[in-house]
Scaffold this motif. Structure first.
Motif, PDB file in Angstrom:
ATOM      1  N   PHE A 268      34.222  43.080  34.695  1.00 56.12           N
ATOM      2  CA  PHE A 268      33.860  41.380  34.060  1.00 56.12           C
ATOM      3  C   PHE A 268      34.951  41.677  34.100  1.00 56.12           C
ATOM      4  O   PHE A 268      35.225  41.038  33.895  1.00 56.12           O
ATOM      5  N   LEU A 269      34.860  42.186  32.258  1.00 57.89           N
ATOM      6  CA  LEU A 269      35.995  41.705  31.517  1.00 57.89           C
ATOM      7  C   LEU A 269      37.073  42.073  31.697  1.00 57.89           C
ATOM      8  O   LEU A 269      38.408  42.242  31.596  1.00 57.89           O
ATOM      9  N   ILE A 270      37.492  43.597  32.041  1.00 60.59           N
ATOM     10  CA  ILE A 270      38.732  43.855  32.698  1.00 60.59           C
ATOM     11  C   ILE A 270      39.563  42.808  33.974  1.00 60.59           C
ATOM     12  O   ILE A 270      40.579  42.768  33.779  1.00 60.59           O
ATOM     13  N   PHE A 271      38.303  42.535  34.471  1.00 60.97           N
ATOM     14  CA  PHE A 271      39.059  41.516  36.107  1.00 60.97           C
ATOM     15  C   PHE A 271      39.848  40.274  34.863  1.00 60.97           C
ATOM     16  O   PHE A 271      40.627  39.832  35.558  1.00 60.97           O
ATOM     17  N   GLN A 272      39.393  39.870  33.775  1.00 55.59           N
ATOM     18  CA  GLN A 272      39.184  38.553  33.600  1.00 55.59           C
ATOM     19  C   GLN A 272      40.249  39.238  32.516  1.00 55.59           C
ATOM     20  O   GLN A 272      41.836  37.801  32.703  1.00 55.59           O
ATOM     21  N   THR A 273      40.631  39.745  31.948  1.00 56.43           N
ATOM     22  CA  THR A 273      41.554  39.886  31.077  1.00 56.43           C
ATOM     23  C   THR A 273      42.774  40.451  32.054  1.00 56.43           C
ATOM     24  O   THR A 273      44.114  39.618  31.716  1.00 56.43           O
ATOM     25  N   ARG A 274      42.912  41.059  33.379  1.00 50.80           N
ATOM     26  CA  ARG A 274      44.031  40.845  34.442  1.00 50.80           C
ATOM     27  C   ARG A 274      44.220  39.122  34.435  1.00 50.80           C
ATOM     28  O   ARG A 274      45.488  39.042  35.000  1.00 50.80           O
ATOM     29  N   ASN A 275      43.376  38.479  35.081  1.00 47.34           N
ATOM     30  CA  ASN A 275      44.119  37.378  35.301  1.00 47.34           C
ATOM     31  C   ASN A 275      44.334  36.808  34.677  1.00 47.34           C
ATOM     32  O   ASN A 275      45.684  35.965  34.615  1.00 47.34           O
TER      33      ASN A 275
END
Length: 130
Positions: free
Chosen positions: A86-93
Motif C-alpha cells: 500500500f505504501l509503495i502504491f501511495q508513494t508511486r502516486n
C-alpha cells in the motif's frame, strides 16, 4: 572388525539388589544422554508416574501451540506485506503527481523565458529609436 561388547559382571545378589543396579545404570544413561534441563522433567515424570497418554496429550498441545503461533506469524507477516505494498502504491502516486507538476512548471518557466526575451528585444529596439 571386532566390536567390544559392554558386559556387566553383576555379582549374584538378591532380586532387589539387581533392580537397584539396573535402576542405577538407567539413571547413569539418562545423565549421559539427556541434557540437564530435560533431566529435571524426566525425574518429575518418573515421580508422578506419568503415562504415555499424558505425553501424547503434551505433544498434541505443543503441536497445537506451534500451529497457532505459526498461523499468527503468517497473519502478521501478511498484514505487514500488505501495508508495505500500500505504501509503495501511495508513494508511486505521489511521485507521479510531483513529476507532472514539475513538467507543467517547466513549461511555464519556458514560456516566461520567451516572454522575457520578447520584452528585452522590445526594450532594446525602443532605446535604439530614441
Amino acid at each position: 572388525m571386532e566390536r567390544p561388547t559392554l558386559e556387566f559382571n553383576l555379582p549374584d545378589t538378591h532380586e532387589e539388589g539387581k533392580l537397584y543396579v539396573v535402576d542405577s545404570l538407567n539413571n547413569l544413561n539418562k545423565l549421559n544422554v539427556c541434557p540437564a534441563e530435560s533431566q529435571h522433567s524426566l525425574d518429575e515424570e518418573e515421580n508422578t508416574g506419568s503415562t504415555g497418554e499424558s505425553m501424547a496429550g503434551s505433544n498434541t498441545r505443543n503441536q497445537c501451540l506451534f500451529f497457532i503461533t505459526f498461523i499468527l506469524t503468517l497473519i502478521i507477516t501478511l498484514a505487514l506485506v500488505s501495508f508495505v505494498i500500500f505504501l509503495i502504491f501511495q508513494t508511486r502516486n505521489e511521485m507521479d503527481q510531483i513529476s507532472s507538476r514539475l513538467l507543467s512548471e517547466k513549461k511555464n518557466i519556458e514560456e516566461l523565458k520567451k516572454l522575457n526575451n520578447i520584452i528585452l528585444k522590445h526594450l532594446n529596439q525602443s532605446r535604439i529609436k530614441e
